[in-house]
Write a protein that holds these residues in place. Structure first.
Motif, short mmCIF file in Angstrom:
data_model
loop_
_atom_site.label_atom_id
_atom_site.label_comp_id
_atom_site.label_asym_id
_atom_site.label_seq_id
_atom_site.Cartn_x
_atom_site.Cartn_y
_atom_site.Cartn_z
N SER A 155 0.71 -1.54 -0.41
CA SER A 155 -0.25 -0.19 0.46
C SER A 155 1.03 1.10 0.05
CB SER A 155 -0.89 -0.08 1.10
OG SER A 155 -0.54 -0.01 2.38
N ILE A 156 2.15 1.28 -0.31
CA ILE A 156 2.88 2.69 0.26
C ILE A 156 3.65 2.29 -1.50
CG2 ILE A 156 5.28 3.39 1.44
CD1 ILE A 156 4.63 1.10 3.29
N HIS A 157 3.68 4.05 -1.99
CA HIS A 157 4.73 4.43 -3.36
C HIS A 157 5.78 4.01 -2.92
CE1 HIS A 157 0.68 5.39 -5.07
NE2 HIS A 157 0.61 6.24 -3.75
N VAL A 158 6.60 4.08 -4.07
CA VAL A 158 7.84 3.13 -3.79
C VAL A 158 8.81 4.78 -3.27
CG1 VAL A 158 10.31 3.21 -5.34
CG2 VAL A 158 8.07 1.63 -6.17
N ILE A 213 10.84 -7.35 -4.34
CA ILE A 213 10.59 -5.44 -5.49
C ILE A 213 9.38 -4.85 -5.35
CG2 ILE A 213 10.72 -5.93 -7.47
CD1 ILE A 213 13.11 -7.05 -6.65
N VAL A 214 9.42 -3.48 -4.99
CA VAL A 214 8.54 -2.63 -4.91
C VAL A 214 8.35 -1.72 -6.55
CG1 VAL A 214 7.96 -2.77 -2.62
CG2 VAL A 214 9.67 -1.33 -3.53
N GLY A 215 7.55 -1.45 -7.39
CA GLY A 215 7.65 -0.57 -8.18
C GLY A 215 6.15 0.20 -8.73
N ASP A 216 5.85 1.36 -8.86
CA ASP A 216 5.41 2.21 -9.70
C ASP A 216 5.83 2.77 -10.83
OD1 ASP A 216 6.28 3.71 -8.09
OD2 ASP A 216 4.87 3.98 -6.34
N ALA A 217 4.83 3.75 -11.57
CA ALA A 217 5.41 5.08 -12.41
C ALA A 217 6.44 5.57 -12.05
CB ALA A 217 4.25 6.30 -12.78
N ASP A 218 6.91 5.51 -10.67
CA ASP A 218 7.92 6.29 -10.06
C ASP A 218 9.64 5.42 -10.25
OD1 ASP A 218 6.88 8.33 -10.19
OD2 ASP A 218 6.99 8.31 -7.64
N GLY A 219 9.90 4.70 -10.87
CA GLY A 219 10.55 3.45 -10.40
C GLY A 219 10.86 2.08 -9.75
N VAL A 220 11.96 1.36 -9.63
CA VAL A 220 11.65 0.12 -8.54
C VAL A 220 12.98 -0.63 -7.75
CG1 VAL A 220 12.00 -2.30 -9.68
CG2 VAL A 220 10.99 -0.70 -11.14
N MET A 221 12.50 -0.80 -7.13
CA MET A 221 13.48 -0.52 -5.58
C MET A 221 13.40 -2.48 -5.51
SD MET A 221 12.50 1.99 -3.20
CE MET A 221 13.86 1.78 -2.38
N ALA A 222 14.64 -3.12 -4.63
CA ALA A 222 14.64 -4.60 -4.98
C ALA A 222 15.45 -3.85 -3.07
CB ALA A 222 16.06 -5.13 -5.81
N ALA A 254 12.34 0.51 6.54
CA ALA A 254 11.34 0.36 4.87
C ALA A 254 10.10 1.27 5.53
CB ALA A 254 11.70 -0.10 3.71
N VAL A 255 9.09 -0.10 5.74
CA VAL A 255 8.00 -0.24 5.75
C VAL A 255 7.33 0.72 7.07
CG1 VAL A 255 5.21 -1.00 6.28
CG2 VAL A 255 7.37 -2.46 4.40
N ARG A 256 8.21 0.90 7.91
CA ARG A 256 7.50 1.20 9.64
C ARG A 256 7.86 3.42 8.77
NH1 ARG A 256 10.88 -0.72 12.13
NH2 ARG A 256 12.68 0.77 12.02
N ASN A 257 8.98 3.53 8.66
CA ASN A 257 9.19 4.86 7.97
C ASN A 257 8.63 5.44 7.15
OD1 ASN A 257 11.99 4.87 9.60
ND2 ASN A 257 12.86 4.46 8.41
N ALA A 258 8.20 4.50 5.92
CA ALA A 258 7.72 5.43 4.89
C ALA A 258 6.16 5.47 5.90
CB ALA A 258 7.46 4.22 3.76
#
Length: 239
Positions: free
Chosen positions: A22-25, A168-177, A186-190
């Motif tokens: 549910s979180i954007h890249v 692996i998370v990706g959306d229109a802004d880019g992709v991360m591993a 990452a999730v908690r801080n986001a």
């Protein structure tokens, strides 16, 4: 070279993956901080095939010999629902690694998406079916099926080392591993960042300025910014 397929990856808590979904890249990137966030972010040539594409799942990695996609089919054999196929041939546009049939089959298998440092084709058909694909090239170049290659070994995609099981998370802004050990942070801080930005938007809606809400006064002073109440080419001695 002996081709090899490892059949298992380290598994994350499904509830944590759902929180990340549910979180954007951009928020996950910020949540990892300026160093780790950059280490996990693929270079901008890795782009969504269509703007609405979103992916979040664990990596099944596949290294393919340039011009060949035999190891894609080996990866299909070990992928589980929700997994993301992460494919590379070293970033070559030769030999499309992905296409319409692969996307159609992935939907049947309930896979999470595909991230490809190499070429995809059948872009119109894939967009119409809405299967999330990210790639560094688009080319109809014919792929062989001879190998060699490997599945579920570390691979490099668009400047980032991806290990089997990375999120692996990706959306229109880019992709991360994101390595499994970093996902919770990452999730908690986001999530905290999202809550903070919601409050910022509430204050802006209430009439405050971004200068005040963002505490820009102190930043301007630290940067040595000087405001001059004049037009830039005004001259005091102009006649």
């Amino acid at each position: 070279m002996q081709s090899v397929v490892y059949t298992r990856i380290p598994r994350l808590d499904p509830a944590l993956v759902e929180r990340a979904r549910s979180i954007h890249v951009a928020d996950l990137h910020e949540g990892l901080g300026p160093v780790v966030g950059r280490q996990c972010l693929m270079q901008p040539q890795m782009r969504a095939l269509f703007p609405a594409a979103r992916v979040c799942g664990q990596a099944i990695t596949s290294f393919n010999f340039p011009g060949d996609n035999l190891m894609l089919h080996a990866a299909f054999r070990v992928a589980e629902p929700g997994d993301v196929l992460v494919l590379t041939n070293g970033g070559s546009p030769q030999g499309a690694l992905w296409g319409e049939i692969a996307s159609h089959y992935s939907r049947i298998r309930k896979l999470g998406g595909a991230v490809i440092d190499g070429a995809t084709r059948d872009t119109v058909q894939i967009t119409e079916m809405g299967f999330p694909v990210f790639a560094s090239h688009v080319s109809v170049s014919y792929p062989g099926k001879r190998g060699p290659g490997a599945v579920n070994v570390p691979v490099v995609l668009a400047g980032v080392t991806v290990n089997p099981g990375d999120l692996i998370v990706g959306d229109a802004d880019g992709v991360m591993a994101i390595p499994p050990s970093r996902v919770e942070t990452a999730v908690r801080n986001a999530e905290a960042r999202m809550a903070k930005e919601a409050e910022i938007k509430r204050r802006l809606d209430g009439g405050e300025t971004l200068y005040d809400v963002g505490a820009m006064k102190g930043l301007f002073e630290a940067a040595g910014i000087v405001e001059i109440d004049a037009v830039w080419n005004d001259r005091a001695d102009a006649s």
